[in-house]
Design a protein around this motif. Sequence first.
Motif, PDB file in Angstrom:
ATOM      1  N   HIS A 177       0.810  -1.300  -0.038  1.00 44.64           N
ATOM      2  CA  HIS A 177      -0.018   0.123   0.013  1.00 44.64           C
ATOM      3  C   HIS A 177       0.842   1.198   0.058  1.00 44.64           C
ATOM      4  CE1 HIS A 177      -4.107  -0.608   0.188  1.00 44.64           C
ATOM      5  NE2 HIS A 177      -3.720  -1.943   0.854  1.00 44.64           N
ATOM      6  N   HIS A 178       1.689   1.153   0.748  1.00 44.98           N
ATOM      7  CA  HIS A 178       2.875   2.502   1.047  1.00 44.98           C
ATOM      8  C   HIS A 178       3.937   2.326   0.001  1.00 44.98           C
ATOM      9  CE1 HIS A 178       0.486   2.224   4.673  1.00 44.98           C
ATOM     10  NE2 HIS A 178       0.173   3.449   4.329  1.00 44.98           N
ATOM     11  N   GLN A 179       3.928   1.691  -0.932  1.00 45.12           N
ATOM     12  CA  GLN A 179       4.905   1.499  -1.949  1.00 45.12           C
ATOM     13  C   GLN A 179       6.418   1.427  -1.336  1.00 45.12           C
ATOM     14  OE1 GLN A 179       5.086   3.140  -5.874  1.00 45.12           O
ATOM     15  NE2 GLN A 179       3.829   1.449  -5.942  1.00 45.12           N
ATOM     16  N   GLN A 180       6.530   0.559  -0.183  1.00 50.09           N
ATOM     17  CA  GLN A 180       7.888   0.490   0.498  1.00 50.09           C
ATOM     18  C   GLN A 180       8.927  -0.130   0.066  1.00 50.09           C
ATOM     19  OE1 GLN A 180       5.850   0.088   4.294  1.00 50.09           O
ATOM     20  NE2 GLN A 180       6.809   2.183   5.037  1.00 50.09           N
ATOM     21  N   ILE A 181       8.599  -1.009  -1.126  1.00 57.95           N
ATOM     22  CA  ILE A 181       9.715  -1.719  -1.826  1.00 57.95           C
ATOM     23  C   ILE A 181      10.162  -0.929  -2.716  1.00 57.95           C
ATOM     24  CG2 ILE A 181      10.364  -3.999  -2.768  1.00 57.95           C
ATOM     25  CD1 ILE A 181       8.217  -5.122  -1.312  1.00 57.95           C
ATOM     26  N   GLU A 182      11.304  -0.474  -2.714  1.00 56.22           N
ATOM     27  CA  GLU A 182      11.929   0.611  -3.672  1.00 56.22           C
ATOM     28  C   GLU A 182      12.099  -0.077  -5.127  1.00 56.22           C
ATOM     29  OE1 GLU A 182      16.136   1.179  -3.880  1.00 56.22           O
ATOM     30  OE2 GLU A 182      16.105   3.253  -4.638  1.00 56.22           O
ATOM     31  N   SER A 183      12.361  -1.268  -5.264  1.00 53.61           N
ATOM     32  CA  SER A 183      12.634  -1.592  -6.811  1.00 53.61           C
ATOM     33  C   SER A 183      11.228  -1.916  -7.206  1.00 53.61           C
ATOM     34  CB  SER A 183      13.169  -3.107  -6.620  1.00 53.61           C
ATOM     35  OG  SER A 183      12.414  -3.836  -5.651  1.00 53.61           O
ATOM     36  N   ARG A 184      10.185  -1.816  -6.245  1.00 53.66           N
ATOM     37  CA  ARG A 184       8.664  -2.006  -7.132  1.00 53.66           C
ATOM     38  C   ARG A 184       8.470  -0.638  -7.659  1.00 53.66           C
ATOM     39  NH1 ARG A 184       4.830  -6.876  -5.661  1.00 53.66           N
ATOM     40  NH2 ARG A 184       6.436  -8.211  -5.511  1.00 53.66           N
ATOM     41  N   THR A 216      10.038  -2.336 -11.080  1.00 52.39           N
ATOM     42  CA  THR A 216       9.210  -3.424 -11.519  1.00 52.39           C
ATOM     43  C   THR A 216       7.639  -3.628 -11.556  1.00 52.39           C
ATOM     44  OG1 THR A 216       9.355  -4.480  -9.324  1.00 52.39           O
ATOM     45  CG2 THR A 216      11.247  -4.628 -10.529  1.00 52.39           C
ATOM     46  N   ASP A 217       7.176  -2.606 -10.794  1.00 47.43           N
ATOM     47  CA  ASP A 217       5.514  -2.551 -10.969  1.00 47.43           C
ATOM     48  C   ASP A 217       5.318  -2.068 -12.445  1.00 47.43           C
ATOM     49  OD1 ASP A 217       5.266  -3.178  -8.427  1.00 47.43           O
ATOM     50  OD2 ASP A 217       4.500  -1.290  -7.780  1.00 47.43           O
ATOM     51  N   ALA A 218       6.005  -0.900 -12.763  1.00 41.95           N
ATOM     52  CA  ALA A 218       5.888  -0.479 -14.204  1.00 41.95           C
ATOM     53  C   ALA A 218       6.299  -1.204 -15.193  1.00 41.95           C
ATOM     54  CB  ALA A 218       6.464   0.833 -14.334  1.00 41.95           C
ATOM     55  N   ALA A 219       7.106  -2.193 -15.068  1.00 39.23           N
ATOM     56  CA  ALA A 219       7.659  -3.011 -15.745  1.00 39.23           C
ATOM     57  C   ALA A 219       6.535  -4.273 -16.400  1.00 39.23           C
ATOM     58  CB  ALA A 219       8.771  -3.874 -15.567  1.00 39.23           C
ATOM     59  N   ILE A 220       5.884  -4.800 -15.234  1.00 38.54           N
ATOM     60  CA  ILE A 220       4.934  -5.879 -15.320  1.00 38.54           C
ATOM     61  C   ILE A 220       3.521  -5.290 -15.909  1.00 38.54           C
ATOM     62  CG2 ILE A 220       4.113  -5.930 -13.196  1.00 38.54           C
ATOM     63  CD1 ILE A 220       4.668  -8.935 -15.164  1.00 38.54           C
TER      64      ILE A 220
END
Lengths: 225, 225
Positions: free
Chosen positions: A24-31, A35-39
């Motif tokens: 929810h808080h987008q706390q995983i930097e790589s995502r 990687t969120d945008a990539a998928i």
Amino acid sequence: MNENEQRIFDSWKINAKSWTRVIHHQQIESRAIATDAAIIKAVKELNPQTFLDVGCGEGWLCRQLFSPGIDGWGVDACADLIEAARLYNDSRFIVCSYSDLRSQKFENILRFSCLICNFSILGQRDLTQIAEAGCHLLEDHGKIIIQTLHPLIACGDAPYEDGWRETSWTGIGNEVFHPAPWYFRTIESWIQEFYGYNYRLLNLQEPCHPITKKPISIIFVFERC
Amino acid sequence: MNENEQRIFDSWKINAKSWTRVIHHQQIESRAIATDAAIIKAVKELNPQTFLDVGCGEGWLCRQLFSPGIDGWGVDACADLIEAARLYNDSRFIVCSYSDLRSQKFENILRFSCLICNFSILGQRDLTQIAEAGCHLLEDHGKIIIQTLHPLIACGDAPYEDGWRETSWTGIGNEVFHPAPWYFRTIESWIQEFYGYNYRLLNLQEPCHPITKKPISIIFVFERC
């Protein structure tokens, strides 16, 4: 389930609430940065009519795809994550283990354009179960889109060969995570295993960290032959 | 030829004799312990009737394949290397640049089962020229087998993106080598470029160092669609 697979299942039960907050808080930097945008891009490029998000967790990716009108379902073996996913007034989420996938029914959809596995193939037999499920759930020439840690980066100092590894969950938000094992595969193995189930590689992508310019993940798009 | 391609061509002219000695005496560790055997295995697995070794150098791989009776030819742009190759009383070696490949004739063979590029795609346009040559020189469903440095390892500290790099020839035997540039490609690019020329990936292998257990090279087997 073998012992490692049971440990993965149990860890998600324990980690579900922490995981939901972290996502929810987008706390995983790589995502957040790659990687969120990539998928999302990899899925949209295929222009699918329908999707099945396998290991959907708390459902962020489904919502991103529902939003522009792509129909689909999210499944996860962890009931607490599916409960979190349903909080957004969309019922297209089902508790289902990967081993039950091939016989699972989805109200309005008989065959999907694609299955999506976004960092959700963690155990050794997950791959087999998903590849086999694809034969029942995918339309002709349907795709399986997988994003996972880039094997060369995830390998660390260990030998570059398939096998069980222990996770390090340190440094994600302020949450405490219960560790779990995961099954490491080389790039060669990812491809050969899917080829063994009669898929072919349509596309391979290596999303990079925008600052370090090093690969942060790998995306395989396999097509059912 | 652009400036970098000219530098590659010139460097082989200068390095031909040193290179021939180094190969004869098996002085490149990675070749001796892993990559020579890996390329021979990859070729033999395809059970080809005929092969064309593109960038054959002093011809060691051709001789390895001639020996069990596989028919074929070796080509190289460097006349000194082809001269060295012919010293072993076999005339199946021709001086030919990659750009002339598509129109080159080979006495007894019209179409090959496979093209082999063992660490011989060095410049940027080599890939295009070889992919296009394949359309003229390969039989239906013919293969292109490429071995190259594993991109994740070869990348070093530089950004993981396509581009020209400088070689480091240090530490090979007791020979002095004239440096030359080479064109770096990500795994994603290798695959996408060949897909753009209507090949598909049949197989990907990651030979590892037997002691360090880290990938030492990558082998792509592409099939003409």
